[in-house]
Every structure is written in structure tokens, then in C-alpha cells.
Design a protein around this motif. Structure first.
Motif, PDB file in Angstrom:
ATOM      1  N   LEU A   1       0.973  -1.223  -0.061  1.00 16.44           N
ATOM      2  CA  LEU A   1       0.123   0.018  -0.173  1.00 16.44           C
ATOM      3  C   LEU A   1       0.766   1.254  -0.188  1.00 16.44           C
ATOM      4  O   LEU A   1       0.485   2.209  -0.732  1.00 16.44           O
TER       5      LEU A   1
ATOM      6  N   MET B   1       3.622   1.519  -1.360  1.00 19.93           N
ATOM      7  CA  MET B   1       4.469   1.590  -2.635  1.00 19.93           C
ATOM      8  C   MET B   1       3.422   2.326  -3.576  1.00 19.93           C
ATOM      9  O   MET B   1       3.683   3.010  -4.273  1.00 19.93           O
ATOM     10  N   ALA B   2       2.093   1.575  -3.354  1.00 18.14           N
ATOM     11  CA  ALA B   2       0.787   2.087  -4.312  1.00 18.14           C
ATOM     12  C   ALA B   2       0.713   3.844  -4.106  1.00 18.14           C
ATOM     13  O   ALA B   2       0.611   4.602  -5.088  1.00 18.14           O
ATOM     14  N   LEU B   3       0.712   4.144  -2.710  1.00  8.92           N
ATOM     15  CA  LEU B   3       0.515   5.434  -2.561  1.00  8.92           C
ATOM     16  C   LEU B   3       1.713   6.360  -3.138  1.00  8.92           C
ATOM     17  O   LEU B   3       1.301   7.386  -3.606  1.00  8.92           O
TER      18      LEU B   3
ATOM     19  N   PHE C   1       3.444   5.642  -5.465  1.00 11.58           N
ATOM     20  CA  PHE C   1       3.375   5.826  -7.022  1.00 11.58           C
ATOM     21  C   PHE C   1       2.276   6.817  -7.573  1.00 11.58           C
ATOM     22  O   PHE C   1       2.284   7.335  -8.266  1.00 11.58           O
TER      23      PHE C   1
ATOM     24  N   TRP D   1       0.215  -6.115  -8.768  1.00 10.70           N
ATOM     25  CA  TRP D   1       0.682  -4.946  -8.653  1.00 10.70           C
ATOM     26  C   TRP D   1      -0.173  -3.617  -9.302  1.00 10.70           C
ATOM     27  O   TRP D   1      -0.490  -2.831  -8.894  1.00 10.70           O
TER      28      TRP D   1
ATOM     29  N   LEU E   1      -2.567  -0.538  -8.244  1.00 11.88           N
ATOM     30  CA  LEU E   1      -2.339   0.672  -8.557  1.00 11.88           C
ATOM     31  C   LEU E   1      -3.633   1.365  -9.282  1.00 11.88           C
ATOM     32  O   LEU E   1      -3.987   2.281  -8.906  1.00 11.88           O
TER      33      LEU E   1
ATOM     34  N   TRP F   1      -6.407   1.673  -6.838  1.00 12.93           N
ATOM     35  CA  TRP F   1      -6.025   2.828  -5.705  1.00 12.93           C
ATOM     36  C   TRP F   1      -6.389   4.216  -6.249  1.00 12.93           C
ATOM     37  O   TRP F   1      -7.002   5.153  -5.631  1.00 12.93           O
TER      38      TRP F   1
ATOM     39  N   VAL G   1      -5.569  -5.498  -1.744  1.00 12.47           N
ATOM     40  CA  VAL G   1      -4.104  -5.931  -1.173  1.00 12.47           C
ATOM     41  C   VAL G   1      -4.231  -6.829  -0.220  1.00 12.47           C
ATOM     42  O   VAL G   1      -3.309  -7.785  -0.011  1.00 12.47           O
TER      43      VAL G   1
END
Lengths: 110, 628, 478
Positions: free
Chosen positions: B186, B188-190, B192, C388, C392, C395, C406
């Protein structure tokens, strides 16, 4: 069609033909729905056919359109064929259940 | 330049090659040959790292070695790339250096195991994953290693797979790590989402453009990920169970390298953490709490490896406390010295276990200092190093953390000093119960072979002199490690101790006095008369609670494991079998029922049908007429 | 040319099998045919330049808007590759050998492949629909005659359920055609319709229902566990590895372009349902005792995630979802094959009858472990790339959706590791004598695992294929 016959037909007002056909048709329906004798029902079917034929002829004369008369012949043809089948069924019915009462034929269900 | 790139690629590639080779030939090689290959490969990696290190110019900063386009689509470019800078080099030296010693040790330790080649393959695979973790040039490559070490940890904990307990421990470790990984993914997603990149260099440059809530979320999530891997509250219970694995595994994975990955990650993203004081407070208090909690549990454990495991959790708590105070280089210093002395302690413990034919219960040891001398001496050195006896490596690293704590928050300082006292106590209890007094077991103790004792001796030397790596000004040094790391993480530059020399002397004096007092107390309790822990049922309430590890395992079992199993069963028995399936069958049954009612209309009575037909026609006519 | 080859090779081979009924060489014929198909598809891939390709364009029944339009873009080509790659494995699997009437089984499989290739090439909605429903016929017979326990009830349930969705789709397509200026049901013509928002809101479900059942997503899944468990192994492979992907493809080709406003309106609902399914299936899988049923529920979980990623409706989500679709196909082949391999050795797919098999079959255990890596989406496997990207994508829709998505990585780890432990680890419980993995087992599994790993380390071939098409798709949306 012969002019004389057309004039002869037109002597009677169109409404009368319609009313007559209606009456004949209603008699036919009543007979089909309420009578139990299969022969009567077949005859009433013929009555309905003929009421429709009458109407077609009348309209044909009044509108000077011969096409309707072609239909009349078709209907007569079909009616004849249908009666043949109907009477055949009737004969079989008489042979099998020894009756022409239509309500005897109640095995045609699920 | 190309040469250094090649070397950098070679460092992780060699262990990977070893893993593939050894697992392919695992049936054909003997334990010694497989072990030698694995050790040689990791040793070459170490040499390559040393060459990289010696050629590294701190002024020039880090280098990125791009190996392959990995994820490259519109709006995203995440390469498989390695980063060589001060931080990754430090970790690489630890991983390959200590790793090579532990590989060497394993040749002797796993000598009799028929699956030794598999063991070495997995150990090599672990080294590869750990190197990817520390060398990754972006978060996602680090994550490759992050998950990879988790996998290897799973495999190696459950190495002796016929024992259900071990399998359970392995599964527990993997799942708890995975829970932490959720935080990492999470985060990393944030990251990015905000920056459109995961490269460390770019993230650190653009960190200021992330909104405050985002920074808070990212840092907290990263820290949550770190708690999984580094066994902090709340995800620490897997580490003691992980001792089911062979002892070299405990030394390499669960003491020296993998568990410090969380610390590494925080230092790697220290720029982010520097921007969020709130998260740092969370880290400080989590670390302190973990340090104390684990230290108390360590007091009454009877399994030699379990004591060391809780000690590891506790020391990791110190590292996190340091991170929480913004003392990143102090944390890294402690990572390094801890790698030395904890690996040493585990390996020495392994040597003891080896000597006693697999016995791990310290109540059945005692008086071993005569029969296994080298092991005793090295274990002794490890113990005084971890207890922070003056001039040992642990003394410098722990004191640095304590000095930061004193400057940062007196409460934390007090708690951490108390933790240090506990550490000294349980470590000396261990030392005394194992090596002093009279032997309480039955097996015949014999010293381990040279492959095992040589790593012990090397690590013992490192444990003694390791402090020199970051010798403070007070002792005439100039903190070389800190200055080295500054080139990799800007946040380290601002980390200064602003205490006067006299204050520092006094602090050191206090801890030293406390440590010596504790040793004396432990000596009286365990050497003068041997005090063994009795049955748990006879203990007073608080002591029993501590001896039962504060019943955290039971708590988690009641809170998560059992409800999860219940949920799984009832989702199936109720959700599926009572709701979904009947719902679906219900549609069919409803159709049948409607049919059952409607078919009654089909009486088979010809006149009724005719009547219905005529009525239908009339109805149709009426509707047509009316609608016009 | 390519269209004709792709449709004719499997079709003729299948017809040959039906007419001649060879018992000995049936599988070789089918295998050669499927390999030939693979070669053709790979040639198409090699010549694909990044822009949509039209293979054929003829009127068929113009009055109904039915035209024979064939072609593919990156997404379609990915599906063609998937179908072509998967079928040689399905046909060649060792565990198809013992079935009765091998020529018929292989013919049915090849017919299925024909129609699937048709689905993925059709560029006309009615043509698509015809192929879409045709696939059901061979599978129906496959399940009905070669299935396991309670096969009649389960097959008919599956058939009716799927057909119901199909009819809804047909109605939707006809409705769309009636709204257009001409009776043309080409994808391009339907995409240009611009239906009013109110219509799109209900039409979305009319069109999507078929795909929701086919995938299946959460409340529409109840046909799936039984069918997967009962079906012969090859049938389950076809269902899970390829037919399911028709649902995804259909959403991309029919739902997104025709009812974009409907998608925008219902998107979060669909994602929520999919994620509920992902969590629900993942939790249920933990305590399943039948390996095949566990695979069914884990498939439900994976597909939920894939569907959620698709409906994230942005470039990461869709790309990730397609990538994961590929990964999922390979994964199901592996897991089902392992399941059959175990069943052959133990005599049952109940995990209670297993345990400690690693002692006897260490190689099989190692293969199982490698498959497991892909199942739990460890980095450097194919699944990780897909997951992954989907995370994203999700998100960007909503952070909480991503959190739920996740968290499924934990569920996957829990049930897969538990299954592995129950099957392979522990003491040698039953002391059964059994052979270790044979060379053919290795050939099958190692090839697939290699695909997984290669595409996990170097995903560029697939990503480069899909990315431009996804960008094109998104740019054409409002």
C-alpha cells in the motif's frame, strides 16, 4: 364479375350485410362455445367461415375489388379440407369412445 | 565503469546461480561439496562487494545499474535496477560477509543431513533475495527481495518438514510477514500515486511535494511493513517460533540479516520519515515497548535458542527506537554490531546444540566450559558484547542509542537503560546456566569441527573490535560509519549528539555500573547456586504471565486464528450451502412451482379451451379499441 | 487467411476425429492440430504492428445486422495467444488418457477451441454472440458424459445459468441494434451509439449479466464450485483457463464502449462485489478439504480481483487485469494438473487422504512449491506483475478498495500454504508406495512454470502488446 349482379348486390345497403354477417358469426361462436355435440360444433365453424365469406363478397362488390373473392375461394377450399379432417376425427371419436360429446375428449392435457 | 556495473550484478547473481545449480544437482552432490560450492559463491560475492566498496567514492554518490526494463507501460517505468551507494554497500558487506561465515559454518553443522544440498540451495537463494532487497534501486526491486527472503525464511524454518510444529511455525512466519507486506504494498501504491516513480533517488528528491496526510500514511504503512519483517509489536510472535529452523538459519536470517530489513527500509526512506515527526514517535515507542517486552520474556525462557530469539526481538526494538529518534546511523551501527555478536551467539549456541546431540533445554546443560572450550570462549565474547561491557562493539552502538535517547526523551532513556539491564541479566543467566556449574544432561559433549569453529572465532574478533567502525569522538574516533552513510541518506547529516563530553561520560558510567551490578547479581543467582525455573504452574501470577510470553500467542490465536477458521467454515456451511446454493436452486424451484399452478388451467376440456380462446379474442379486441 | 486458418485447423481436425473415430491416434491428431494453431497465432503475433488488424469483412445476413467481420487488436491477440498456448497443454495432459472415447473428447476440445478463437476474433456483436454460445455446446457434452458425481444435475444447472446470461446479452445486443441508424452490430457501430444515460444504467446490467455469470463474480458464482469439482479435468481446465476469459474480453469489447456512462455509474458496485468475492472465496478456500474445490474457490478469489482490476477502468487496472488473466490461466492449468497427479497417486483429491507426500514424491513437492509461488503472487512471477498493476489501478479509484484488494494477498498465502502443508508436509502419514513425478509431469509443469517465471522477470512482450490497445480503448471513452 357481371355488372348486373353487382348492381343487384348493391341494392341492399352495406350495413345490412355487415349486420347479417355479425349475427351469423355470433351464432357460430355461440354454437362452438356452448354446444357439446361435435357435429354441431363443426357446423357452427362452417357457419363462421360462411359469415366471413359473405362479408368478403359484399365488400368486394362495394369496392369493385375482385381480390377479396379470390380469398373466398381459398377459404372454401380450406374449409372443405378442414371438414374432411374434422369428420375423420369425429368418426374415430365415435368408434373409440362411442360418443360425439366434445367433453369426452378431455385427455388432451398435461 | 562497466567493470563496477558487472561486479554489482555479479554480487546477487552468484548466489542465485548457486541456488539454481544446487537445486538442480541436489541428488548428485554430497553435503560437503554442495556446501563448499555455496560457500565459495557467496565468498566471491563478498570479495566483489569489497572491491566495490574500496572503489566507492562517497563524494560521487550512488550509482544505478539498470539491468532490464521490468514494468514499462504508459505512465510507468520501473526497471530491474541495482543501486550502489553507502547504505547498500554497508548492508551488502554484512550480508555477504556474515553470510559467507555462516555458509562455512553450515558445512559442518549440516554434515549429517541427507538434504544438505537443498539446504545450501535455499541458503544461497536467501542470500540472493537479501542482496536484491538491499541493492534494489527502487521500492519494487526491494520488494522482490522483501518477499524473497520471506519465502526462503518459510522454506528454511520448515526445512525439517516432517514435523508438523515446524511447518506451523514456517507458515506463521510467512503469513505474518505477508500481513506486514500489505502495508508495504500500500505504501508503494501511495508513493507511486503521488510521484509516479518508485526510484529511491527520485522519491527522495520529490518527497516534499507529497501532501502531509500522504506522507503520514506512507510512513506509517512502511513502518507497518517493517514491523512484519523485523518482528516488532504487533507482528513479533513469529520470530521465536522461527527457531524451528536449523541454527545457521536462525543466525543468518533471524538474527543478522533478514530481520534487519525493516531497519534498512526505514533508513532507505529516511527522507520521508524525517518529514513526519508523528510517525517517528510511533516508531520510537513501538521500538521501546518491543525492546522491553521481549527482554522480559527472555528472562524465564529455558530454550537456548528461544532466549536468543527474544533477545533479537529486543535488540531490534533498540534499533527502531533509534530510528524513531532520527538516529539513523546509530541504528545502522547497531545493525552491524548486532549482526556480528548475534550471529556469533547463535552459531555458538548451534555449536552447543551440536555438541549435545540436539539438546536445546538449558536446564539440561551446565558446566560445559571445560569440554567445549572454543565455543565457550566465543559465546562468552558474544555475551559481553551484547551486554555492552565497555569497549566491546555492543557497548559503542548501544551507548550511542542511549545517548540519543537521553537527548530526545528521558523517559525513553530510562526504559532503554532498564532494557539493557534486563539484556545483561538474561544473557548472563544463559551463559552461566550453560557453561558454569555442573553438567545436568546425559549426552557426551564434544567440540565442533573446524568449519564451525573458524567462523565463531572470526565473528568473535569482529564482535570485539566492531565498535571501531563507528568510534565516537569521545574515544578519539571520528565516527567513520556515520560519515560514510551520510552520502546515501541526507537525513543522517542532521543527526548530532549535542551533549557535553562530561554528560556522555556520566551516561556511560551509569550504564557500565548497572551492567556490572547485574552481572554480579546473575553470578550470585546462577553460579553460586544454580537457580532453575520450576514448573510454570508454581510461579506467582506475574512471573507466570511473563514466562508464558505475556500470552500474546494465545491472544492472537483467540483474536484472529480461531475466528478466521470459524469464518472460513461458516462462510461455506452457511454462506454457500444455506444461502447461495438454495438461492440458485430456488429460482429453478420457483419456476417449477409456478408451472404446477398454471398447468391446472390446461384442463383438456375442448369447450373450455374454446371458451378461453374466444374470451381472449374479445379481450384483445376490447383492448385494441380502448387504446385507440 | 489467418482467420480462416485459425477456424479451419481445429474445426477440420475435430470433424476428422468425429468421422473416423480413431482410438489410438486421436490425441496425436488433436495435439498436432493445436500446435499448428499455436504456430499460426505466434506468426500473427510476430507480424502484429500495434494497430488493429482486420482479417475478414463480409456481409452475412444484412437484415439482422449479422456480418462476418473478423480481426483483432492487442487485447484480442492476447486472448488468441492465451487460447493457443493453453490448448496443447489441455489436450496433451497425461490425465486425459484414460477417458472413454478419446476421439470424441478430443474432438469436443477442438470444437471448443474453434469457437473460442472465433469469439476472440469476432468484431461483430452478433457474430461474437454466436461463437460465445457455441462454445457452450461442446463443453456441455464434455461435462455431461465425462463428468463425475451428480454430473447431470450440475451440468444442466451450469448450462441453464450460463444460457440465461447469454440470452440477456442477446437481448442487449438486439436492443442496441434497434437504437442505431442501421441494423449493424459491428463493435465499431455499437460503440458509436451514444445511448442516453438513463438507458445505459439498466442496459449495463443486461449486457454485463452474461459476463458476470461466466467469470463468475460474487453473487453469480454458485454454479462454479460444483461444476469445477465435478467436471473432468480437461473440462475444468477449459472452463477456468479460457472460457472464463471470454467474460473479461466481452466486458472490454461490449460493455465498456457501448455503455460507458453505465459503467461509470455502476463501477464501484461491481468492484465492491468482485472484491467481496475475492475475500469470500479466499476465506472459504482455507478450510476446504477437497483439493479441486479449493482450486475452485481460489479461482473465485483470483477472478474477483481480476474483475475488480478491470473495472478500475484505467490503464493500470485494465492492463494488470489482462496480465493477471494470462497468469491465472497458466496457474489453473498447473494446479489442476497437480490435483490430478495427486489424485492418481492417492486415489482421491481429498486432502485428508494426503499428508507427508513429500517424503515419497520430493520432485512433485518441489513442483507444487513452484506453482505455489505464482499462486501467492511472489515478485518475479507473472501474477505479481498483474496484481501490482491492479492494485495501482484500484488505488486510483478509491484507496479503501485498494486496501481490501491488497489484503487478499494474505488470504492467498494462508490457504495455499495450508494446502501445501496438508498435502506434502508432515510425517509420511499413509505410507503409500507411489511414483515420483515422471518426465511427462515435468514436461508439462516445468514448461508452464518457465512461462510464469520468464513473464514475471520480463513482462515486456505481453505489456507491449496490450498497452497500446488499452490506451486506445481509454482514449475513445468520454
Amino acid at each position: 364479375m357481371n355488372e348486373g349482379i353487382i348492381t343487384a348486390i348493391r341494392v341492399v345497403p352495406l350495413e345490412h350485410y355487415v349486420i347479417l354477417s355479425f349475427l351469423l358469426f355470433s351464432i357460430g361462436i355461440a354454437g362452438v362455445v356452448f354446444r357439446r355435440n361435435t357435429i354441431i360444433i363443426l357446423m357452427c365453424l362452417e357457419l363462421m367461415f360462411n359469415s366471413v365469406n359473405l362479408l368478403l363478397t359484399a365488400f368486394s362488390a362495394y369496392h369493385s375489388d375482385p381480390r377479396a373473392q379470390v380469398f373466398v375461394f381459398f377459404i372454401m377450399l380450406v374449409a372443405a379440407a378442414e371438414v374432411t379432417v374434422g369428420l375423420a376425427i369425429l368418426v374415430m371419436m365415435k368408434r373409440n369412445v362411442d360418443s360425439v360429446d366434445v367433453n369426452q375428449l378431455n385427455r388432451l392435457k398435461w | 565503469m562497466v567493470m563496477t556495473d558487472l561486479l554489482a550484478v555479479l554480487v546477487p547473481a552468484l548466489p542465485l546461480a548457486g541456488a539454481v545449480l544446487l537445486s538442480a544437482l541436489r541428488r548428485k552432490l554430497s553435503a560437503t561439496v554442495a556446501g563448499s560450492i555455496a560457500t565459495a559463491l557467496i565468498a566471491i560475492s563478498f570479495v566483489a562487494t569489497v572491491i566495490l566498496f574500496s572503489g566507492f567514492d562517497t563524494e560521487a554518490g550512488g550509482r544505478t545499474v539498470r539491468i532490464l526494463d521490468w514494468l514499462n507501460i504508459t505512465g510507468m517505468d520501473i526497471p530491474l535496477a541495482l543501486r550502489i551507494d553507502a547504505l547498500s554497500l554497508t548492508m551488502m558487506l554484512i550480508v555477504t560477509g556474515v553470510g559467507a561465515l555462516i555458509h562455512l559454518y553450515s558445512i559442518g553443522y549440516m554434515h549429517d543431513d541427507e538434504r544438505a544440498p537443498t539446504f545450501f540451495a535455499q541458503l544461497n537463494l536467501f542470500s540472493f533475495a537479501m542482496l536484491m532487497l538491499v541493492m534494489g534501486s527502487n521500492f519494487l526491486v526491494t520488494f522482490i527481495g522483501w518477499e524473497g527472503v520471506g519465502l526462503c525464511s518459510y522454506l528454511l524454518i520448515g526445512f525439517w518438514y516432517t514435523k508438523p510444529d515446524y511447518n506451523y511455525a514456517a507458515r506463521k512466519a510467512f503469513v505474518m510477514n505477508r500481513i506486514g507486506d500489505v502495508g508495504m504494498v500500500l505504501a508503494m501504491a501511495l508513493l507511486f500515486h503521488f510521484l509516479g516513480t518508485l526510484e529511491y533517488a527520485a522519491v527522495m528528491e520529490q518527497a516534499h511535494s507529497i501532501p502531509a496526510w500522504g506522507l503520514l500514511a506512507i510512513t506509517l504503512l512502511l513502518f507497518f511493513g517493517a514491523t512484519g519483517k523485523s518482528a516488532q509489536i504487533p507482528l513479533f510472535t513469529w520470530l521465536p517460533d522461527a527457531m524451528a529452523g536449523p541454527t545457521p538459519v536462525s543466525a543468518l536470517i533471524h538474527a543478522a540479516t533478514m530481520v534487519t530489513a525493516g531497519v534498512f527500509l526505514v533508513v532507505r526512506s529516511s527522507v520521508l520519515f524525517d518529514l513526519v515527526p508523528y510517525t517517528r514517535d510511533v516508531i520510537l515507542w513501538t521500538g521501546t515497548a518491543t525492546a522491553l517486552l521481549a527482554a522480559t520474556i527472555g528472562l524465564f525462557q529455558n530454550d537456548i535458542k528461544k532466549v536468543l530469539a527474544y533477545s533479537t526481538v529486543s535488540q531490534l526494538g533498540y534499533m527502531f527506537a533509534a530510528l524513531g529518534m532520527g538516529a539513523y546511523s546509530a541504528a545502522m551501527f547497531h545493525v552491524t554490531t548486532h549482526a556480528f555478536f548475534k550471529a556469533l551467539l547463535f552459531l555458538a549456541a548451534g555449536s552447543v546444540i551440536h555438541a549435545l546431540g540436539g539438546e536445546q533445554d538449558i536446564r539440561k546443560m551446565g558446566g560445559l566450559k571445560g569440554s567445549i572450550k572454543i565455543t565457550f570462549v566465543t559465546f562468552f565474547i558474544g555475551t559481553i558484547a551484547i551486554s555492552g561491557l565497555p569497549l566491546m562493539s555492543g557497548f559503542f552502538s548501544k551507548d550511542l542509542i542511549l545517548a540519543h535517547a537521553f537527548q530526545h526523551s528521558p523517559v525513553a532513556f530510562g526504559l532503554l537503560v532498564f532494557g539493557a539491564v534486563l539484556t545483561t541479566f538474561y544473557m548472563f543467566r544463559l551463559l552461566f546456566l550453560v557453561f558454569y556449574g555442573t553438567y545436568r544432561g546425559k549426552a557426551h559433549a564434544h567440540e565442533s569441527p573446524l568449519t564451525m569453529t573458524v567462523p565463531l572465532m572470526v565473528l568473535a574478533v569482529l564482535s570485539v573490535v566492531g565498535g571501531a567502525l563507528n568510534l565516537p569522538h569521545l574515544f578519539g574516533g571520528h565516527e567513520p560509519m556515520k560519515h560514510f552513510l551520510e552520502s546515501a541518506a541526507a537525513a543522517i547529516r542532521s543527526e548530532e549528539i549535542e551533549l557535553s563530553a562530561s554528560t556522555e561520560w556520566i551516561l556511560m558510567g551509569i550504564t557500565a555500573v548497572l551492567v556490572f551490578t547485574t552481572i554480579a547479581f546473575a553470578y550470585g543467582r546462577f553460579v553460586k547456586r544454580t537457580t532453575l525455573e520450576g514448573d510454570e504452574a508454581d510461579m506467582p501470577l506475574l512471573k507466570r504471565l511473563i514466562a508464558q510470553r505475556w500470552r500474546v500467542d494465545e491472544l492472537y490465536a483467540a483474536l484472529f486464528e480461531k475466528p478466521y477458521g470459524w469464518l472460513s467454515e461458516h462462510f461455506h456451511s452457511i454462506g454457500e450451502l444455506r444461502i447461495m446454493v438454495p438461492l440458485q436452486n430456488g429460482v429453478g424451484e420457483a419456476a417449477l412451482r409456478v408451472g404446477n399452478v398454471v398447468r391446472k388451467l390446461q384442463t383438456g376440456n375442448a369447450s373450455f379451451h374454446l371458451l378461453a380462446m374466444v374470451a381472449g379474442i374479445i379481450l384483445f379486441l376490447v383492448i385494441t379499441l380502448l387504446s385507440n | 487467411m489467418i482467420a480462416a486458418l485459425l477456424l479451419l485447423i481445429p474445426f477440420l481436425a475435430a470433424t476428422l476425429l468425429v468421422v473416423l473415430r480413431p482410438t489410438k491416434h486421436a490425441r496425436s491428431v488433436a495435439l498436432i492440430s493445436s500446435l499448428a494453431t499455436l504456430v499460426v497465432v505466434l506468426m500473427a503475433w510476430a507480424t502484429y504492428a500495434g494497430s488493429p488488424v482486420v482479417l475478414a469483412d463480409h456481409d452475412w445476413v444484412p437484415a439482422w445486422g449479422l456480418r462476418f467481420v473478423m480481426g483483432y487488436d492487442g487485447v484480442g491477440l492476447l486472448m488468441l495467444i492465451l487460447t493457443a498456448v493453453v490448448f496443447p497443454f489441455i489436450i496433451g495432459t497425461k490425465y486425459g488418457e484414460k477417458l472413454q472415447h478419446p476421439s470424441l473428447v478430443n474432438a469436443l476440445l477442438l470444437y471448443t477451441q474453434t469457437f473460442l478463437l472465433g469469439v476472440f476474433m469476432a468484431q461483430n456483436a452478433l457474430l461474437f454472440y454466436i461463437f460465445y454460445e457455441l462454445t457452450l455446446i461442446p463443453v456441455f457434452f464434455l461435462l455431461l458424459y465425462w463428468g463425475g458425481e451428480r454430473r447431470r444435475a450440475i451440468t444442466i444447472r451450469f448450462f441453464i445459468y450460463t444460457l440465461l446470461g447469454g440470452l440477456s446479452l442477446l437481448f442487449g445486443i438486439i436492443y442496441c441494434m434497434s437504437q442505431g441508424p442501421t441494423m449493424n452490430s459491428d463493435f465499431s457501430a455499437l460503440a458509436a451509439l451514444n445511448l442516453p444515460i438513463g438507458v445505459q444504467h439498466w442496459l449495463f446490467w443486461v449486457l454485463f449479466l452474461a459476463f458476470a455469470i461466466k467469470l463468475p463474480i460474487f453473487p453469480f458464482h454458485s454454479w462454479q464450485p460444483d461444476t469445477y469439482t465435478m467436471a473432468p479435468m480437461q473440462g475444468t481446465m477449459v472452463l477456468a483457463a479460457v472460457m472464463l476469459k471470454m467474460g473479461l474480453y466481452g466486458v472490454i469489447k461490449l460493455v465498456f464502449p457501448i455503455v460507458p456512462d453505465g459503467v461509470a455509474f455502476w463501477r464501484e458496485t461491481v468492484i465492491a462485489l468482485s472484491l467481496i468475492g475475492a475475500v469470500y472465496g479466499g476465506i472459504i478456500a482455507f478450510r476446504q478439504w477437497d483439493l479441486k474445490r479449493l482450486i475452485a474457490y481460489s479461482s473465485l478469489s483470483h477472478v474477483g480481483l481480476i474483475c475488480a482490476g478491470l473495472f478500475a477502468w484505467n490503464s493500470y487496472g485494465i492492463t494488470g487485469s489482462l496480465y493477471q488473466a494470462f497468469a491465472h490461466s497458466i496457474l489453473v492449468l498447473c494446479t489442476l494438473y497437480l490435483c490430478s497427479a495427486l489424485k492418481e497417486r492417492v486415489g482421491s483429491s481429498e486432502m485428508g487422504a494426503m499428508g507427508g507426500l513429500k517424503v515419497r514424491t520430493p520432485r512433485l513437492a518441489a513442483l507444487f512449491l513452484l506453482v505455489l509461488l505464482n499462486a501467492v503472487a511472489l515478485p518475479l512471477t507473472q501474477s505479481f506483475i498483474g496484481e501490482w498493476l491492479m492494485f495501482l489501478g484500484l488505488w486510483q479509484v478509491h484507496s479503501w478498495l485498494a486496501v481490501v484488494a491488497v489484503s487478499t494477498i494474505v488470504l492467498g498465502a494462508i490457504y495455499m500454504l495450508y494446502a501445501y502443508q496438508r498435502v506434502m508436509l508432515g510425517p509420511d502419514k499413509w505410507q503409500l508406495e507411489m511414483p515420483d513425478a515422471s518426465n511427462r509431469d515435468h514436461l508439462f509443469l516445468v514448461t508452464l512454470i518457465a512461462i510464469t517465471l520468464i513473464l514475471g522477470v520480463y513482462p515486456a512482450p505481453i505489456l507491449d502488446l496490450v498497452d497500446p490497445s488499452v490506451q486506445l480503448l481509454l482514449s475513445s471513452l468520454p
